[in-house]
Structure formats: C-alpha cells, structure tokens
Design a protein around this motif. Sequence first.
Motif, PDB file in Angstrom:
ATOM      1  N   LEU A  23       2.209 -14.907   5.346  1.00  0.00           N
ATOM      2  CA  LEU A  23       1.304 -13.744   6.281  1.00  0.00           C
ATOM      3  C   LEU A  23       2.422 -12.947   7.189  1.00  0.00           C
ATOM      4  O   LEU A  23       2.472 -11.707   7.400  1.00  0.00           O
ATOM      5  N   PHE A  24       3.458 -13.818   7.627  1.00  0.00           N
ATOM      6  CA  PHE A  24       4.474 -13.303   8.438  1.00  0.00           C
ATOM      7  C   PHE A  24       5.369 -12.097   7.673  1.00  0.00           C
ATOM      8  O   PHE A  24       5.575 -11.124   8.297  1.00  0.00           O
ATOM      9  N   ILE A  25       5.601 -12.373   6.231  1.00  0.00           N
ATOM     10  CA  ILE A  25       6.536 -11.343   5.796  1.00  0.00           C
ATOM     11  C   ILE A  25       5.680 -10.072   5.643  1.00  0.00           C
ATOM     12  O   ILE A  25       6.085  -8.842   5.692  1.00  0.00           O
ATOM     13  N   TYR A  26       4.252 -10.063   5.206  1.00  0.00           N
ATOM     14  CA  TYR A  26       3.362  -8.951   5.255  1.00  0.00           C
ATOM     15  C   TYR A  26       3.382  -8.296   6.574  1.00  0.00           C
ATOM     16  O   TYR A  26       3.458  -7.154   6.729  1.00  0.00           O
ATOM     17  N   ASN A  27       3.144  -9.212   7.906  1.00  0.00           N
ATOM     18  CA  ASN A  27       2.945  -8.645   9.218  1.00  0.00           C
ATOM     19  C   ASN A  27       4.526  -7.841   9.493  1.00  0.00           C
ATOM     20  O   ASN A  27       4.412  -6.727  10.171  1.00  0.00           O
ATOM     21  N   ILE A  28       5.694  -8.293   8.850  1.00  0.00           N
ATOM     22  CA  ILE A  28       6.720  -7.796   9.339  1.00  0.00           C
ATOM     23  C   ILE A  28       6.917  -6.344   8.786  1.00  0.00           C
ATOM     24  O   ILE A  28       7.416  -5.473   9.314  1.00  0.00           O
ATOM     25  N   SER A  29       6.550  -6.418   7.360  1.00  0.00           N
ATOM     26  CA  SER A  29       6.377  -5.097   6.639  1.00  0.00           C
ATOM     27  C   SER A  29       5.547  -4.153   7.277  1.00  0.00           C
ATOM     28  O   SER A  29       5.720  -2.769   7.306  1.00  0.00           O
ATOM     29  N   LYS A  30       4.439  -4.514   7.649  1.00  0.00           N
ATOM     30  CA  LYS A  30       3.458  -3.580   8.376  1.00  0.00           C
ATOM     31  C   LYS A  30       4.266  -3.204   9.767  1.00  0.00           C
ATOM     32  O   LYS A  30       3.900  -1.783  10.074  1.00  0.00           O
ATOM     33  N   LYS A  31       4.843  -4.004  10.413  1.00  0.00           N
ATOM     34  CA  LYS A  31       5.393  -3.832  11.751  1.00  0.00           C
ATOM     35  C   LYS A  31       6.506  -2.522  11.675  1.00  0.00           C
ATOM     36  O   LYS A  31       6.664  -1.576  12.397  1.00  0.00           O
ATOM     37  N   SER A  32       7.402  -2.904  10.487  1.00  0.00           N
ATOM     38  CA  SER A  32       8.544  -1.916  10.428  1.00  0.00           C
ATOM     39  C   SER A  32       7.857  -0.549   9.750  1.00  0.00           C
ATOM     40  O   SER A  32       9.260   0.234   9.758  1.00  0.00           O
ATOM     41  N   GLY A  33       7.057  -0.513   9.295  1.00  0.00           N
ATOM     42  CA  GLY A  33       6.342   0.672   8.625  1.00  0.00           C
ATOM     43  C   GLY A  33       6.735   0.639   7.039  1.00  0.00           C
ATOM     44  O   GLY A  33       6.438   1.623   6.356  1.00  0.00           O
ATOM     45  N   GLY A  34       7.380  -0.471   6.495  1.00  0.00           N
ATOM     46  CA  GLY A  34       7.682  -0.534   5.101  1.00  0.00           C
ATOM     47  C   GLY A  34       6.568  -0.387   4.480  1.00  0.00           C
ATOM     48  O   GLY A  34       6.435   0.090   2.999  1.00  0.00           O
ATOM     49  N   LEU A  35       5.288  -1.051   4.874  1.00  0.00           N
ATOM     50  CA  LEU A  35       4.078  -1.096   4.148  1.00  0.00           C
ATOM     51  C   LEU A  35       3.628   0.172   3.820  1.00  0.00           C
ATOM     52  O   LEU A  35       2.971   0.460   2.855  1.00  0.00           O
ATOM     53  N   ASP A  36       3.503   1.311   4.974  1.00  0.00           N
ATOM     54  CA  ASP A  36       3.198   2.400   4.602  1.00  0.00           C
ATOM     55  C   ASP A  36       3.904   3.189   3.832  1.00  0.00           C
ATOM     56  O   ASP A  36       3.151   3.984   2.811  1.00  0.00           O
ATOM     57  N   THR A  37       5.240   2.890   3.428  1.00  0.00           N
ATOM     58  CA  THR A  37       5.928   3.811   2.735  1.00  0.00           C
ATOM     59  C   THR A  37       5.492   3.036   1.248  1.00  0.00           C
ATOM     60  O   THR A  37       5.470   3.872   0.144  1.00  0.00           O
ATOM     61  N   ILE A  38       5.204   1.575   1.081  1.00  0.00           N
ATOM     62  CA  ILE A  38       4.872   1.194  -0.213  1.00  0.00           C
ATOM     63  C   ILE A  38       3.423   1.703  -0.681  1.00  0.00           C
ATOM     64  O   ILE A  38       3.387   2.113  -1.781  1.00  0.00           O
ATOM     65  N   MET A  39       2.592   1.925   0.407  1.00  0.00           N
ATOM     66  CA  MET A  39       1.100   2.368  -0.022  1.00  0.00           C
ATOM     67  C   MET A  39       1.510   3.760  -0.355  1.00  0.00           C
ATOM     68  O   MET A  39       0.656   4.552  -1.442  1.00  0.00           O
ATOM     69  N   SER A  40       2.180   4.699   0.216  1.00  0.00           N
ATOM     70  CA  SER A  40       2.183   6.103  -0.036  1.00  0.00           C
ATOM     71  C   SER A  40       2.956   6.122  -1.426  1.00  0.00           C
ATOM     72  O   SER A  40       2.583   7.059  -2.185  1.00  0.00           O
ATOM     73  N   MET A  41       3.973   5.437  -1.741  1.00  0.00           N
ATOM     74  CA  MET A  41       4.520   5.507  -3.111  1.00  0.00           C
ATOM     75  C   MET A  41       3.421   5.405  -4.188  1.00  0.00           C
ATOM     76  O   MET A  41       3.462   5.934  -5.320  1.00  0.00           O
ATOM     77  N   LEU A  42       2.711   4.296  -4.128  1.00  0.00           N
ATOM     78  CA  LEU A  42       1.678   4.128  -5.051  1.00  0.00           C
ATOM     79  C   LEU A  42       0.465   4.947  -5.134  1.00  0.00           C
ATOM     80  O   LEU A  42      -0.094   5.340  -6.194  1.00  0.00           O
ATOM     81  N   THR A  43      -0.004   5.500  -4.006  1.00  0.00           N
ATOM     82  CA  THR A  43      -1.234   6.174  -3.997  1.00  0.00           C
ATOM     83  C   THR A  43      -0.696   7.854  -4.304  1.00  0.00           C
ATOM     84  O   THR A  43      -1.750   8.415  -4.336  1.00  0.00           O
ATOM     85  N   SER A  44       0.656   8.118  -4.594  1.00  0.00           N
ATOM     86  CA  SER A  44       0.988   9.597  -4.902  1.00  0.00           C
ATOM     87  C   SER A  44       1.032   9.523  -6.432  1.00  0.00           C
ATOM     88  O   SER A  44       1.378  10.701  -6.791  1.00  0.00           O
ATOM     89  N   ILE A  45       0.714   8.708  -6.957  1.00  0.00           N
ATOM     90  CA  ILE A  45       0.658   8.568  -8.482  1.00  0.00           C
ATOM     91  C   ILE A  45      -0.098   9.538  -9.146  1.00  0.00           C
ATOM     92  O   ILE A  45       0.140  10.246 -10.167  1.00  0.00           O
TER      93      ILE A  45
END
Length: 516
Positions: free
Chosen positions: A76-98
């Motif tokens: 859960l920590f690695i997920y929260n780190i990605s969320k805090k850094s904004g990395g998760l937003d980039t991942i989401m955007s990459m997937l939903t732009s397809i």
Amino acid sequence: MDLVKTVIALIPIVWLIISLGVFHVRGDVACAIGFVGAIVLSILGFNFSFINSITAGMDGIMMAIWPIIYVIISALFIYNISKKSGGLDTIMSMLTSITKDMRILVLILAWGLGGFLEAVAGFGTSVAIPASILIILGMNPLKAAVVCLIANTAPTAFGAVGLPITTLAKVTGLGSTELSYFVAIQLFFLIMIIPFVLVLLTSGKGLKSFKGNGVLFSTFMAGFTFAVPQIFITKYMGPELPSIVGAIICILSLVFITRLYANKGQEATPQPDTDTDTKTTGDKIKAWLPFILVFVLIIFTSSLFPSIKDALANVKTSFHFYNGLGAKSVDIDWLSSPGTLILLSSFIGGTIQGLSLKQMFSVLFNTIKQLTKTIVTVCAIVGLSKVMGYSGMIATIAISLVKLTGPFYPVISPIIGVLGIFITGSDTSANVLFGALQVQAANALSVNPYWLAAANMAGATAGKMISPQSIAIATGATKLEGQEGILLKKALPYCVMYTLVLCVIVFVLGKILYML
C-alpha cells in the motif's frame, strides 16, 4: 464425542460467519473475539494447556506481522508514494487516452490495470481505482462496482507480490513454486472466460457486445495474455510475478490491438488527452519507476538467480513461541521478503520522482495508520488459525468433512476457500484459516495435498467478489454507501457460477492428473 468436538471446533468459524455476514460486526472486533474464543475452546474442549494456547496465539501474531502485515504495508505504501508524487495520475492518463470504447476500457482498466494493482498493492486498490476511473468515463456507478468486483477475482491468487501463495505454503509446509503452478492450472479456464463476462456485462447486448472495433479478438487476448504467462512463470519462478507479468503483457497487448484497429480506420479512435500529451517519455517512465523497480528486484532475487536468492535468504532471524507438538519456528527473512523489496523500490522510486525523505516517511506513517484495523484483524485471524491448528480443532473439522463427503470432498474444497475469504475478507487470511485443513483432508483421502491446497486458494478468488470487505471498498469508491446489499445481490450470481465451474475443474481435472 467426535461429534461434540467437531461442534466445538466449528464455533469460532460459525461466530465469524454470523458476526461478519449477518450482524456486520466490525472485522477487527469480530476477529479479536473469535481469537479469544478459540483460545478458551481449545483449553476446555481439546485439553490444550493454557501456556500452549497462548504461545500458539503469539506464534500466529508473529507470523501475521512478518511477512503478511509487512507486505501489506509495503504494497500500500508504494501505491501511496505513486499517488503522492503524481506518478499515478500520469499512469491513469496514459491508459485512459487510448480509446473511447467502454468495452476496451473495461478490459484495460478493470482487468489489466486492476490485475496489476492487485499484484503489487492489493488492499482494495484494484477495485477502488478502476471503478472510480470508469465512473469518470461515464459508466453507471453500480455497474462499475460489479464489473470491478468480478475482475478482481483470479488475479488475487498472486496478489501483493504472491503473498497469499507464500503464506499458504508456510502454513501447510508445501513448496510455494509447485503450489502456485497448481493454482495457475486451476484458474486458467476462468482467466480466459472472465474478460468475456466483463464485456457482456459492460455492453449488455448479448453476443452483439463483441461486434466491431476488434472487441472479440481483444477480449480473447485479454484472457490469453494473462493466463498463459502465469503457467510458465509459476512453473519456473514461483508466485511473486505471475499477476504482475500477466497484467503488464495484457495491458500492452490490448493497447497494441486498439492502436492497430484505430490505424485501420475503425471506430476506436484514440482519445486525446492534453495532460498525457505534455508528458515526455522520461516523465512516463518515471511514473512507472517504483513498479518497474519492484519487478526488477523480484526477478533478481527469484529462483532464476539462486546464488543471490540464497545469500539474501540466509539473513534471517528465527523465533520459537510455541513449543508443543508440531511446533515450527517463525522465520523473519530480513532481505528476501517481498516487503523489503517493495519498500526499497518505493524509496528509490519516490526519491527519483522528487519526494523528500520527510515526505516519504510521512506517507509511510499515514499508511500504517490507515491499516490499523486491518493489522488487528490479520493478527487476530492468524492467531485464531494457529490456535485451531495446533490444538487439533482444524484436524477434527477436516476428519469430519472427509467422513461426511468421502471421495467427493475435492468437489467442495473450493467452497471452503470461498467461505474462508468471506469470513476474513483476505485471500491470505483464508489460506491461513483453512490451508492446513485442506492438506489434512487430502492426506486422509490420499489425494495430492498440493491440489487441494491450491483449490483453497482458487476458491478464495471466487469469494473475493462477495466478501464484506470487498463490497465495502467497492461501495466507498463508487459513492454507493448504504447499497451494500444491492451490490452483494448483483455480484452473488457471478460468484456462484464461478464457484461451480471451479468445483468441476478441481474434481474432474484432479482425477485426470491423478491418472496421469
């Protein structure tokens, strides 16, 4: 007297079913009461000494802390780190732009991304995140919740970097690699079928749901690219990477197929996303970096590199709490634990993504705080299972079940797994609760213990979609609080069908494998 002992042994399990499933008692409270009750019943009904019952419980709590809770916190920590850094937003955007096609988006998000999140994080992220995105993209909240609950089944077997399987191996004394291979075999057909169910449910147009945009081919490949890698990885590497690799290959193949049909002028045209367009390739790699590091570290510490694996495994501490009959040591693998690898990946990835140590430790503190009730629940349920196991309560239940069902016990073995995850909300805890029972039943029937232990894990994947914990996460993510009963009613028929298919697979395929 055997009947009386069986009834006494069943009391903690019946308590958990009634308290959680009927009266909706909070999980940590219900499990804590069950834990204390198991101690008392083991003393009064099974002549288990007070010292043995307490030390058996301590043995379970220590096992819960390491590796189970350690891995849950790290994941859960690695997920929260990605969320805090904004990395998760980039991942989401990459997937939903397809693509704009909701059927393909469900395969990518609920199945592919959900499987990936389950593999590296678990703890409901695989339901909450995809469901939230699907609602943003226009899907009905109730449908989004049901879709994500169904998708969050088969991948859970190897979730949290293989924690359910490695835990099952520890409590049963079986080898984790062979065990994970049998689980992959039992789930192969279901992994192939679930994407078709997801598309049918999303479209609601029967066989017409697969018309156009290469949807039929995409649906087949969503299952094929997830299931086939799992067979090979579990056979040669073990339980840590199957869902991670399967999910990544699945997502990449779906993206490739979608782009291929888009280039042919089909309706599935790419959906522009200005946020993604402004991201460089370096930004996108950086967003995935913590998860890439987990993948790389697990590869280099797996059976593929035995010298590294053995060197890390030698750095451990062993404890002996319980010293009665059948006692086993509790080992803390400081460096080889998936929890350590995930934590290391999180800190390195977070640093590269621009987070300070202070920020990351703050995230870690909040993650532990977020999991307080889960920690109590897991400690209580593992402690309960250890008391029941060492005192002979589980053996008594196993013998009674074997006598009752005879050679047909393998048919109901997956149902035991369903029951376990419904009780605990966790496939890991379900394995702790009933893994030993399955092995003892297998030994009594002269059946391969790996096959029935695997059936417990496979059954737990079915029960995942109706467990109170999963339902609560789904309703919270989709803002459907108060509609848990409706969601359970919607998901229940799919759980029943999944379980029935699994029971047939376990019984029939088990017979075939035995003859071979």
